[in-house]
Design an enzyme around this catalytic site. Structure first.
Site, PDB file in Angstrom:
ATOM      1  N   ARG A  48     -72.828  53.704 106.952  1.00 52.43           N
ATOM      2  CA  ARG A  48     -71.616  54.306 106.142  1.00 52.43           C
ATOM      3  C   ARG A  48     -71.237  55.425 105.747  1.00 52.43           C
ATOM      4  O   ARG A  48     -71.966  56.431 106.485  1.00 52.43           O
ATOM      5  CB  ARG A  48     -72.595  53.856 105.110  1.00 52.43           C
ATOM      6  CG  ARG A  48     -71.846  54.022 103.528  1.00 52.43           C
ATOM      7  CD  ARG A  48     -71.246  53.007 103.618  1.00 52.43           C
ATOM      8  NE  ARG A  48     -70.383  52.188 101.414  1.00 52.43           N
ATOM      9  CZ  ARG A  48     -69.332  51.978 101.502  1.00 52.43           C
ATOM     10  NH1 ARG A  48     -69.350  51.189 102.374  1.00 52.43           N
ATOM     11  NH2 ARG A  48     -68.889  51.638 100.008  1.00 52.43           N
ATOM     12  N   THR A  63     -62.607  43.748 104.917  1.00 51.81           N
ATOM     13  CA  THR A  63     -63.461  44.216 105.855  1.00 51.81           C
ATOM     14  C   THR A  63     -63.805  43.208 106.681  1.00 51.81           C
ATOM     15  O   THR A  63     -63.041  42.259 106.231  1.00 51.81           O
ATOM     16  CB  THR A  63     -64.896  44.271 105.028  1.00 51.81           C
ATOM     17  OG1 THR A  63     -63.916  45.530 103.716  1.00 51.81           O
ATOM     18  CG2 THR A  63     -66.034  44.339 105.305  1.00 51.81           C
ATOM     19  N   THR A  75     -66.813  48.464 107.938  1.00 52.84           N
ATOM     20  CA  THR A  75     -65.407  48.481 107.096  1.00 52.84           C
ATOM     21  C   THR A  75     -64.111  49.532 106.951  1.00 52.84           C
ATOM     22  O   THR A  75     -64.695  50.552 107.644  1.00 52.84           O
ATOM     23  CB  THR A  75     -65.690  48.374 105.150  1.00 52.84           C
ATOM     24  OG1 THR A  75     -64.452  48.280 104.588  1.00 52.84           O
ATOM     25  CG2 THR A  75     -66.484  49.283 104.860  1.00 52.84           C
ATOM     26  N   ASN A  98     -62.970  50.310 104.236  1.00 57.98           N
ATOM     27  CA  ASN A  98     -62.097  49.669 102.753  1.00 57.98           C
ATOM     28  C   ASN A  98     -60.899  48.779 102.724  1.00 57.98           C
ATOM     29  O   ASN A  98     -60.637  47.515 102.582  1.00 57.98           O
ATOM     30  CB  ASN A  98     -62.415  50.752 102.216  1.00 57.98           C
ATOM     31  CG  ASN A  98     -62.618  50.601 100.734  1.00 57.98           C
ATOM     32  OD1 ASN A  98     -62.939  49.747 100.306  1.00 57.98           O
ATOM     33  ND2 ASN A  98     -62.113  51.447 100.039  1.00 57.98           N
ATOM     34  N   ASP A 145     -65.094  54.280  97.050  1.00 58.18           N
ATOM     35  CA  ASP A 145     -65.937  53.177  96.694  1.00 58.18           C
ATOM     36  C   ASP A 145     -66.907  54.225  95.668  1.00 58.18           C
ATOM     37  O   ASP A 145     -67.784  53.883  95.489  1.00 58.18           O
ATOM     38  CB  ASP A 145     -66.740  52.791  98.182  1.00 58.18           C
ATOM     39  CG  ASP A 145     -66.781  51.474  98.763  1.00 58.18           C
ATOM     40  OD1 ASP A 145     -65.431  51.108  97.971  1.00 58.18           O
ATOM     41  OD2 ASP A 145     -66.617  50.676  99.358  1.00 58.18           O
ATOM     42  N   SER A 153     -71.669  51.332  98.033  1.00 60.48           N
ATOM     43  CA  SER A 153     -71.188  49.303  98.648  1.00 60.48           C
ATOM     44  C   SER A 153     -71.819  48.477  98.130  1.00 60.48           C
ATOM     45  O   SER A 153     -72.944  48.749  97.615  1.00 60.48           O
ATOM     46  CB  SER A 153     -71.225  49.067 100.797  1.00 60.48           C
ATOM     47  OG  SER A 153     -70.742  48.816 100.827  1.00 60.48           O
ATOM     48  N   SER A 154     -70.440  47.497  98.301  1.00 60.58           N
ATOM     49  CA  SER A 154     -71.269  46.264  98.030  1.00 60.58           C
ATOM     50  C   SER A 154     -71.201  45.311  99.113  1.00 60.58           C
ATOM     51  O   SER A 154     -72.054  44.266  99.544  1.00 60.58           O
ATOM     52  CB  SER A 154     -70.363  45.325  96.986  1.00 60.58           C
ATOM     53  OG  SER A 154     -69.370  45.821  96.750  1.00 60.58           O
ATOM     54  N   GLY A 183     -64.353  41.249 101.504  1.00 64.76           N
ATOM     55  CA  GLY A 183     -64.179  40.723  99.742  1.00 64.76           C
ATOM     56  C   GLY A 183     -64.993  41.677  98.556  1.00 64.76           C
ATOM     57  O   GLY A 183     -64.630  41.664  97.745  1.00 64.76           O
ATOM     58  N   GLY A 184     -64.542  43.042  98.854  1.00 67.59           N
ATOM     59  CA  GLY A 184     -64.918  44.025  98.336  1.00 67.59           C
ATOM     60  C   GLY A 184     -66.149  43.450  97.446  1.00 67.59           C
ATOM     61  O   GLY A 184     -67.235  43.550  97.930  1.00 67.59           O
TER      62      GLY A 184
HETATM   63  O1  DON Z   1     -68.310  48.955 101.068  1.00 66.74           O
HETATM   64  C1  DON Z   1     -67.652  48.043 100.742  1.00 66.74           C
HETATM   65  O2  DON Z   1     -68.420  47.603  99.201  1.00 66.74           O
HETATM   66  C2  DON Z   1     -66.276  48.205 100.785  1.00 66.74           C
HETATM   67  N1  DON Z   1     -65.652  49.411 100.834  1.00 66.74           N
HETATM   68  C3  DON Z   1     -65.526  46.602 100.490  1.00 66.74           C
HETATM   69  C4  DON Z   1     -64.564  46.934 100.894  1.00 66.74           C
HETATM   70  C5  DON Z   1     -63.960  45.279 101.261  1.00 66.74           C
HETATM   71  O3  DON Z   1     -64.696  44.336 102.030  1.00 66.74           O
HETATM   72  C6  DON Z   1     -62.247  44.607 101.425  1.00 66.74           C
HETATM   73  N2  DON Z   1     -62.644  43.131 102.094  1.00 66.74           N
HETATM   74  N3  DON Z   1     -61.835  43.491 101.501  1.00 66.74           N
END
Ligand code: DON
Length: 565
Positions: A102, A375, A393, A395, A417, A446-447, A467-468
């Site tokens: 990360r 991502t 990602t 992000n 994040d 992070s998710s 998908g954040g």
């Molecule tokens: O680490 C995370 O949770 C976010 N930075 C992920 C970002 C993400 O999945 C964007 N995509 N759709």
């Protein structure tokens, strides 16, 4: 034969026929099948390159390095060397582990760096431009993995991406649209034209010779080809010219961390997922263990009762996420308590089938809007049965939009994040607290939830998604689809999805979702939001069938592709 025997025989025959028809139907709904090895990723080129490495005798880790770099070239919206990621692995002998590469906060990052003089969050600063960038981890991650598990020379693993960058990538309609959509911000952020700043059409070829040169440097100098020397200078000059704070010291000091995966049982299955600084493993454990006693498969899939139960478990878990979770190198996380059955059943005491719980009664918070983002996740199984699950990602889409012109790549906007201020939502509407505040060298929560599932001590499934904040709930629904509802991998990734994250206190549904469930849910007090979410997640997964064959689930929401042999 008497009447009763005749009836019995006919009954048995009918049941057999029905079972066969169900099995035939299931076989037809399966995704791509392979006998030995498979890669499922966001781009056909990347899946093929990973697979070619395994055809040469490489293992899943070799394939990972090649696939990752091929995504960098062919999928610049998320594929990266300017970002970071997580990898969960399971060896054929059952050994598991997780690598955290990360991004880290730069050394001169401070807690209040995104606040104005009145203490309000200047919302764009952590999302776009040079201040949004965390110190990238991808190249350090790939080299760490290769040093530990690689069997093919790094040169051979990097070369296909170099060729792809020199020869060019033919872009799809979705890619052309997305690039065109971000054209203006590319120019605004970079204050000049960049390689990707053109009006693109499907079928256009994009060559990136400067990225090929960067990869050449990495090929000959190893990780120093990125973190030191020319590439590092390109990064630091570009970032500092645009007002950013990353220094050569930041790059030189970047380090990866091996972490113990979060491992828990869900019914008869063992789930192996990413630990903090991802919230994925802990939240998945909380949600699945919360719903386990309810035996969810008694409810019709995606029915209002099904949604209600999952939403209430999600609400409680995301509330905990906001307060307890952050980088474990900086904060103590009470993982055992948070995932204990006793605690989880306690949390569900306020659950009532007749009425939605109010998020404001669970804790406090408020919410702003969403931005489109990216991502990428890929899943790999090799011929020996080793598996890797990787989510990586920048992000947001194209990260901070800062493009290292001389190096041919984008830099992330992962700093968003962090929790810029307790209670103020980030671009995914996620609220955080002290545990996820900004500190120099800390990793942002992070998710991302790369996950592997084992059943009866055998590999069962490899999955993950972008998908954040919706990553966790997307992975969750795919686990339930396959384990509880016996869907094929392809059926599962294609199914419409929903999402709840405590705040905002509403359920988001994909536009393809069956709307007849909305009214019973509204009657119970649930708020339904279909406005912003055309799609939730983009899952790329592999299921091991009972006969050992592999079934790919490539999400039809994107250009994703399963390749195998
Ligand atoms: O680490 C995370 O949770 C976010 N930075 C992920 C970002 C993400 O999945 C964007 N995509 N759709």
């Amino acid at each position: 034969m008497n009447k009763i025997s005749l009836l019995l025989v006919t009954g048995i025959l009918l049941m057999c026929c029905r079972k066969n028809t169900i099995q035939d139907k299931r076989e037809k709904s399966r995704g791509f099948i392979a006998e030995n090895a498979m890669v499922v990723s966001a781009k056909e080129e990347a899946s093929k390159i990973g697979l070619d490495i395994m055809k040469l005798g490489g293992n899943a880790f070799d394939a990972m390095v090649a696939t990752d770099l091929a995504l960098l070239v062919s999928y610049p919206v998320a594929g990266n060397i300017g970002g970071g990621g997580f990898m969960v692995f399971r060896m054929a002998d059952g050994t598991t582990g997780a690598l955290d590469y990360r991004e880290m906060a730069p050394i001169s990052a401070t807690k209040n760096m995104y606040l104005d003089q009145e203490g309000k969050v200047v919302s764009d600063k952590s999302k776009t431009g040079a201040l949004a960038i965390g110190v990238p981890g991808t190249i350090a991650g790939l080299f760490e993995i290769h040093n530990k598990f690689g069997t093919i020379s790094i040169e051979k693993l990097i070369q296909p991406a170099i060729n792809l960058a020199n020869n060019g990538v033919v872009i799809t309609l979705a890619q052309a649209k997305r690039l065109n959509q971000h054209k203006v911000s590319f120019r605004n952020v970079n204050q000049r034209r960049i390689l990707y700043d053109k009006q693109w059409r499907a079928g256009d070829t994009i060559k990136n010779p400067l990225l090929a040169k960067t990869l050449e440097r990495i090929k000959t100098e190893g990780r120093d080809g990125f973190y030191k020397g020319k590439t590092a200078d390109f990064i630091v000059n570009k970032v500092q010219n645009l007002g950013g704070i990353i220094t050569t010291e930041d790059l030189e000091n970047y380090n990866v961390k091996w972490r113990d995966p979060i491992i828990f049982n869900y019914n008869d299955h063992k789930i192996i997922s990413m630990p903090p600084p991802s919230s994925g493993g802990i939240c998945l454990a909380q949600i699945l263990k919360t719903i386990e006693p309810f035996n969810i498969s008694q409810y019709k899939h995606n029915s209002s009762k099904y949604i209600q139960l999952i939403v209430e478990a999600e609400r409680r878990s995301y509330a905990d996420r906001a307060y307890f979770l952050g980088d474990p190198d900086f904060v103590d996380i009470p993982t055992d308590s948070l995932t204990s059955n006793k605690y989880l059943s306690q949390r569900m005491k306020s659950f009532n089938w007749n009425k939605a719980t109010k998020s404001s009664e669970l804790s406090r918070g408020s919410f702003l809007g969403y931005e489109s983002d990216e991502t990428t996740h890929y899943s790999i199984v090799d011929h020996k049965g080793n598996s890797v699950s990787v989510t990586t990602t920048l992000n947001g889409a194209y990260g901070s939009k800062v493009f290292v012109d001389k190096g041919g790549f984008f830099l992330n906007n992962e700093m968003d994040d962090f929790s810029a201020k307790p209670g103020t939502p980030n671009m995914f509407g996620l609220i955080g607290a002290e545990a996820n505040s900004i500190v120099a060298k800390k990793r942002m929560l992070s998710s991302m939830s790369p996950t592997i599932i084992e059943t009866n001590a055998k590999l069962k499934m490899v999955l993950g998604t972008p998908g954040g904040s919706t990553i966790i709930t997307t992975v969750l629904q795919n686990i339930i689809n396959v384990l509880d509802y016996k869907m094929t991998m392809q059926e599962s990734v294609s199914k419409p999805r929903f999402h709840h994250q405590w705040f905002p206190d509403n359920i988001k549904f994909e536009t393809s979702f069956d709307t007849t469930v909305f009214s019973p849910l509204k009657k119970l007090g649930y708020k339904v939001d279909t406005s912003n979410f055309l799609v939730i997640g983009k899952t790329d997964a592999i299921l091991v069938l009972p006969d050992g064959r592999l079934e790919g689930g490539a999400d039809p929401r994107g250009d994703d592709k399963a390749e195998g042999f």
